[in-house]
Design a protein around this motif. Structure first.
Motif, PDB file in Angstrom:
ATOM      1  N   GLY A  78      20.926 -33.764 -52.287  1.00  0.00           N
ATOM      2  CA  GLY A  78      20.558 -33.546 -53.680  1.00  0.00           C
ATOM      3  C   GLY A  78      19.873 -34.733 -54.324  1.00  0.00           C
ATOM      4  O   GLY A  78      20.028 -35.876 -53.898  1.00  0.00           O
ATOM      5  N   PHE A  79      19.104 -34.444 -55.372  1.00  0.00           N
ATOM      6  CA  PHE A  79      18.460 -35.467 -56.190  1.00  0.00           C
ATOM      7  C   PHE A  79      18.508 -34.979 -57.625  1.00  0.00           C
ATOM      8  O   PHE A  79      17.894 -33.962 -57.948  1.00  0.00           O
ATOM      9  N   GLU A 103      34.631 -32.130 -60.167  1.00  0.00           N
ATOM     10  CA  GLU A 103      34.067 -33.175 -59.309  1.00  0.00           C
ATOM     11  C   GLU A 103      34.338 -34.563 -59.893  1.00  0.00           C
ATOM     12  O   GLU A 103      34.210 -34.776 -61.101  1.00  0.00           O
ATOM     13  N   GLY A 104      34.716 -35.488 -59.033  1.00  0.00           N
ATOM     14  CA  GLY A 104      34.929 -36.868 -59.441  1.00  0.00           C
ATOM     15  C   GLY A 104      34.090 -37.820 -58.611  1.00  0.00           C
ATOM     16  O   GLY A 104      33.587 -37.461 -57.538  1.00  0.00           O
ATOM     17  N   GLY A 118      35.075 -33.180 -54.659  1.00  0.00           N
ATOM     18  CA  GLY A 118      35.137 -32.074 -55.597  1.00  0.00           C
ATOM     19  C   GLY A 118      35.629 -30.799 -54.947  1.00  0.00           C
ATOM     20  O   GLY A 118      35.940 -30.760 -53.747  1.00  0.00           O
ATOM     21  N   ILE A 119      35.679 -29.725 -55.750  1.00  0.00           N
ATOM     22  CA  ILE A 119      36.166 -28.440 -55.252  1.00  0.00           C
ATOM     23  C   ILE A 119      35.600 -27.314 -56.102  1.00  0.00           C
ATOM     24  O   ILE A 119      35.412 -27.448 -57.310  1.00  0.00           O
ATOM     25  N   ASP A 120      35.266 -26.198 -55.444  1.00  0.00           N
ATOM     26  CA  ASP A 120      34.899 -24.956 -56.106  1.00  0.00           C
ATOM     27  C   ASP A 120      36.093 -24.007 -56.032  1.00  0.00           C
ATOM     28  O   ASP A 120      36.627 -23.761 -54.936  1.00  0.00           O
ATOM     29  N   ILE A 121      36.480 -23.455 -57.188  1.00  0.00           N
ATOM     30  CA  ILE A 121      37.634 -22.566 -57.266  1.00  0.00           C
ATOM     31  C   ILE A 121      37.171 -21.219 -57.825  1.00  0.00           C
ATOM     32  O   ILE A 121      36.824 -21.127 -59.011  1.00  0.00           O
ATOM     33  N   PRO A 122      37.115 -20.152 -57.015  1.00  0.00           N
ATOM     34  CA  PRO A 122      36.635 -18.861 -57.516  1.00  0.00           C
ATOM     35  C   PRO A 122      37.645 -18.192 -58.443  1.00  0.00           C
ATOM     36  O   PRO A 122      38.854 -18.238 -58.213  1.00  0.00           O
ATOM     37  N   ALA A 154      23.318 -36.821 -61.978  1.00  0.00           N
ATOM     38  CA  ALA A 154      24.776 -36.725 -62.014  1.00  0.00           C
ATOM     39  C   ALA A 154      25.166 -35.527 -62.841  1.00  0.00           C
ATOM     40  O   ALA A 154      24.534 -35.285 -63.857  1.00  0.00           O
ATOM     41  N   PRO A 155      26.206 -34.772 -62.443  1.00  0.00           N
ATOM     42  CA  PRO A 155      26.931 -34.868 -61.176  1.00  0.00           C
ATOM     43  C   PRO A 155      26.192 -34.169 -60.032  1.00  0.00           C
ATOM     44  O   PRO A 155      25.039 -33.783 -60.194  1.00  0.00           O
ATOM     45  N   CYS A 156      26.888 -33.976 -58.894  1.00  0.00           N
ATOM     46  CA  CYS A 156      26.220 -33.474 -57.687  1.00  0.00           C
ATOM     47  C   CYS A 156      26.301 -31.957 -57.509  1.00  0.00           C
ATOM     48  O   CYS A 156      25.557 -31.395 -56.732  1.00  0.00           O
ATOM     49  N   TYR A 157      27.268 -31.290 -58.164  1.00  0.00           N
ATOM     50  CA  TYR A 157      27.370 -29.829 -58.219  1.00  0.00           C
ATOM     51  C   TYR A 157      27.902 -29.153 -56.960  1.00  0.00           C
ATOM     52  O   TYR A 157      27.983 -27.931 -56.910  1.00  0.00           O
ATOM     53  N   GLY A 158      28.229 -29.880 -55.924  1.00  0.00           N
ATOM     54  CA  GLY A 158      28.784 -29.248 -54.740  1.00  0.00           C
ATOM     55  C   GLY A 158      27.746 -28.650 -53.818  1.00  0.00           C
ATOM     56  O   GLY A 158      26.553 -28.937 -53.923  1.00  0.00           O
TER      57      GLY A 158
END
Length: 225
Positions: A119-120, A208-209, A194-198, A20-24
């Protein structure tokens, strides 16, 4: 072939990997690195056998290395605490000390704006011991998971959604007596969003939630080099 290789690698490390977490769905390119500063808060996780629930706050410095364009290794080290509330009893608070984690992510689908990642991941928290009614209490939190995420990029944002199977172990010593208490089995599957914001070409924020298996929130600032 990529999915099979990722599963085999994960099983090879399964005795030690936690998560945890998953990182996208953003992975470093082959032989490139991501670095990040991360905050992760586990607000609520119920334990089995009527053992109440637990919370944890963690801060990490992390690195991700691209073994291939589709496979990365994630490493991190930092600090974290544990707060565990037994049923009908006062909360036990373990002050912040060492925490760390590592894992694997594999991209199994990549079609322009749409990506899929398996992912793991692992997190292990080793806070300071505390005394309750004059008796020394020691604890370790082991948090581990499999995750499956999909993302769609549009304009400058990359939102993602997915699911995971997770388990959190609360390893508890009262004096010399040791007991491993697992998270509630009926709440092992969760929703990830979640979201990636550049911010620049090489710098971005990840938020990420998670819900259902646990209530948690992660936020990080990331740099590619």
């Amino acid at each position: 072939m990529r999915i099979i290789l990722c599963i085999l690698l994960s099983l090879f490390f399964a005795t030690e990997l936690y998560a945890a977490p998953c990182y996208g769905t953003k992975l470093p390119e082959k032989h490139r690195f991501f670095a990040n500063l991360e905050y992760y808060s586990l607000y609520n996780r119920y334990l089995e056998q009527g053992s109440g629930k637990m919370r944890s706050q963690q801060e990490f410095y992390g690195m991700s290395f691209g073994v291939f364009d589709w496979l990365s290794i994630d490493l991190k080290a930092g600090a974290g605490n544990i707060k565990q509330r037994p049923e009908n009893s006062q909360e036990i608070r373990y002050e912040t000390s060492f925490a760390g984690g590592y894992g694997l992510r594999a991209k199994f689908f990549d079609n322009d704006k749409i990506k899929g990642v398996l992912g793991f991941q692992h997190i292990s928290v080793h806070p300071k011991s505390t005394h309750v009614n004059g008796v020394k209490n020691k604890a370790i939190l082991d948090d581990w998971q499999w995750s499956l995420l999909g993302s769609y990029s549009f304009k400058n944002l990359t939102p993602y959604l997915g699911t995971r199977w997770s388990r959190v172990d609360y390893i508890h010593w009262v004096g010399e007596d040791r007991k491993r208490i697992m998270s509630e089995y009926g709440k092992s599957f969760g929703l990830i969003y979640g979201i990636d914001i550049p911010l620049t070409q090489k710098l971005w924020i990840n938020i990420e939630g998670s819900s259902f298996d646990s209530d948690a929130l992660a936020a990080s600032i990331n740099y590619s080099f």
